[in-house]
Design a protein around this motif. Sequence first.
Motif, short mmCIF file in Angstrom:
data_model
loop_
_atom_site.label_atom_id
_atom_site.label_comp_id
_atom_site.label_asym_id
_atom_site.label_seq_id
_atom_site.Cartn_x
_atom_site.Cartn_y
_atom_site.Cartn_z
N HIS A 139 47.31 37.56 49.62
CA HIS A 139 48.13 38.27 50.69
C HIS A 139 48.31 37.45 52.01
O HIS A 139 49.14 37.34 52.50
N HIS A 152 51.91 43.00 47.01
CA HIS A 152 52.58 43.97 47.64
C HIS A 152 52.68 43.75 49.50
O HIS A 152 53.39 44.61 49.85
N TYR A 171 35.28 44.74 39.45
CA TYR A 171 36.15 43.89 39.80
C TYR A 171 35.86 42.90 41.06
O TYR A 171 35.76 41.84 41.11
N LYS A 231 36.36 43.75 54.71
CA LYS A 231 36.16 45.09 54.37
C LYS A 231 35.21 45.79 55.17
O LYS A 231 34.38 45.06 55.79
N ASP A 267 40.64 38.20 46.28
CA ASP A 267 41.30 39.47 46.33
C ASP A 267 42.51 39.75 47.60
O ASP A 267 43.33 40.14 47.37
N THR A 271 46.79 45.45 59.85
CA THR A 271 47.23 44.10 59.65
C THR A 271 48.07 43.84 60.51
O THR A 271 49.11 44.31 60.86
N LYS A 279 48.52 41.95 40.41
CA LYS A 279 47.76 40.83 40.73
C LYS A 279 46.53 41.38 39.86
O LYS A 279 46.28 42.34 39.33
#
Length: 508
Positions: free
Chosen positions: A242, A180, A228, A342, A237, A349, A150
């Motif tokens: 994800h 991932h 980034y 964050k 992100d 998760t 990514k």
Amino acid sequence: MEATTFVLFGATGDLAKRKIYPALYNLFVDQKLPQSFSVIGLGRRELSDETFQANVEQSLRMFSRREANDPAILKNFLQAFRYSVLDVGRKEDYQKLLQLIEQREEELRLSPNRMFYLSVGPEFFETIAANIQESGLGSANGWKRLVIEKPFGHDLQSARDLNQKLSKAFAEHEIFRIDHYLGKPMVQKLEVLQQSNPVLQALWTNRYIANVQITANETVGVEERAGYYDHVGAVRDMFQNHMLQLLMMLAIHLPNNSTSENVRLNKKMVMESLEPLQKEDVISHIVRGQYGAGTIQGKPVVGYTSEPSIAETSRNDTFIAAKLRIDDYFWRGVPFYIRTGKRMNEKSTRIVIEFKEPFKQSSWANDDSKMPNLLVFEISPNEGITLQLNTRDPQHRGEFKPIQIDFHASGDDVPEAYENLIHDALHGDPTFFAHWDEVELSWKWVQPILEAFEENLVPLHLYAAGTYGPAESDALLAKDGYHWWFDAKPEQEIKNKKGELYAYHPNN
Ligand SMILES: NC(=O)C1=CN([C@@H]2O[C@H](COP(=O)(O)OP(=O)(O)OC[C@H]3O[C@@H](n4cnc5c(N)ncnc54)[C@H](OP(=O)(O)O)[C@@H]3O)[C@@H](O)[C@H]2O)C=CC1
Ligand SMILES: O=C1O[C@H](COP(=O)(O)O)[C@@H](O)[C@H](O)[C@H]1O
């Protein structure tokens, strides 16, 4: 497994050290690599093969989940590694690479099957793919595959442009787009659990499910990735890739004995059934946040705009919560709530499925001591499945008492996401990679959010580091009569509606 040459662009980089070498090593120890296997690492800096091998060994010592201290195993593993200098824009470096690959194929009697892994910045993806094609690296008499990290594009248009360029050199079945989260063992189990358990298949509908909550909380801040992250935010992100992949994996309905093709088609169908957001609806469906100063695990931390290399005026999102609806036969009427951020209270998760009120029609309907049935998939850092049921508590005048049926995997035996993914790519199994259709549909769904953020049509709510995000994220569910499950109260307890403690927070 077929003999393979693993060509790693970005072999001196952070991802290679932290994830790719440890994954290869663990696959080697588990005898899951091809018998004949060659690795060619690439980067701009000059390294001898010996120094490269020593660097790989050091990364294993630092990051492998298994100790790398058996000299014989290490020697066997490292002897497959060679290094070549390559600057992505220099055509002559690809010719040198071709010679080295051919020489190794001859030495080791390898069929010319080549897997090109792009662990470099996204600005290099197109150039590398074009040069692989032009140099003849990809036209040997074996298979070729492209594994790509990514981010896949910055928005809908850039993703389409990138895909079009890649597809000049690689067909869709040769492209393995890494997400991932799809490599995480519990995410991979979602498919099997549903397919092999009729009880779950029967419950997987709007008839029984009240809402679904998907959370990916992180305690880390922006770290050293300001350059980034400040351009992408939580929406690009984490959310576009994800989080939407988790949604697809949870919401698919699969036939028994389904193939990777079934998985992909069904994931695509989920994305096609997602009710689209108009730009003007973003404000009522999306909460955007940015962390301020606060405390994480007892230590004070600075706010986002005081982080190194972040402008004081940055309006980048470090948190996003969303309400989505899937307009299909199974899910119509079931809200899906997603959040990721964050500098949150904890690293976790998980997916929580809240079932509908079990006793709506019964004489127990007004008994406040009962809790809804919950099915919880803990994805990381701990892996587990919990089913919360109601039972009677004889000690307390027969009030309802939730009990939890738990399965938890033990830490050491769980393979890392990258092990699963590299193994699958070596086998040519695309099930747990993001197909272009999914990527395109994800960007399409997210595009109005990107525009609304850009045009400041949505407020940016500050939240203190160490919390669960802005209060508006709670309000998003409260409007529908729900709340986020398992957010630890300050005292880390979970209470029922009567204020009675029934469980401690799962991570305590
Ligand atoms: N690190 C992580 O945790 C994650 C990273 N990713 C993605 O993985 C990719 C790699 O990330 P990461 O390892 O962190 O990046 P790094 O900056 O640590 O490494 C970049 C690599 O690219 C090489 N490189 C840079 N410029 C050139 C060039 N012109 N020609 C040839 N090689 C070059 C560098 O080697 P040299 O300096 O020797 O040229 C280095 O090996 C990115 O796409 C990132 O988004 C995705 C998920 C997580
Ligand atoms: O892709 C990314 O994921 C990590 C979080 O991954 P996890 O496996 O630790 O949950 C995130 O920190 C990073 O910003 C993002 O680029």
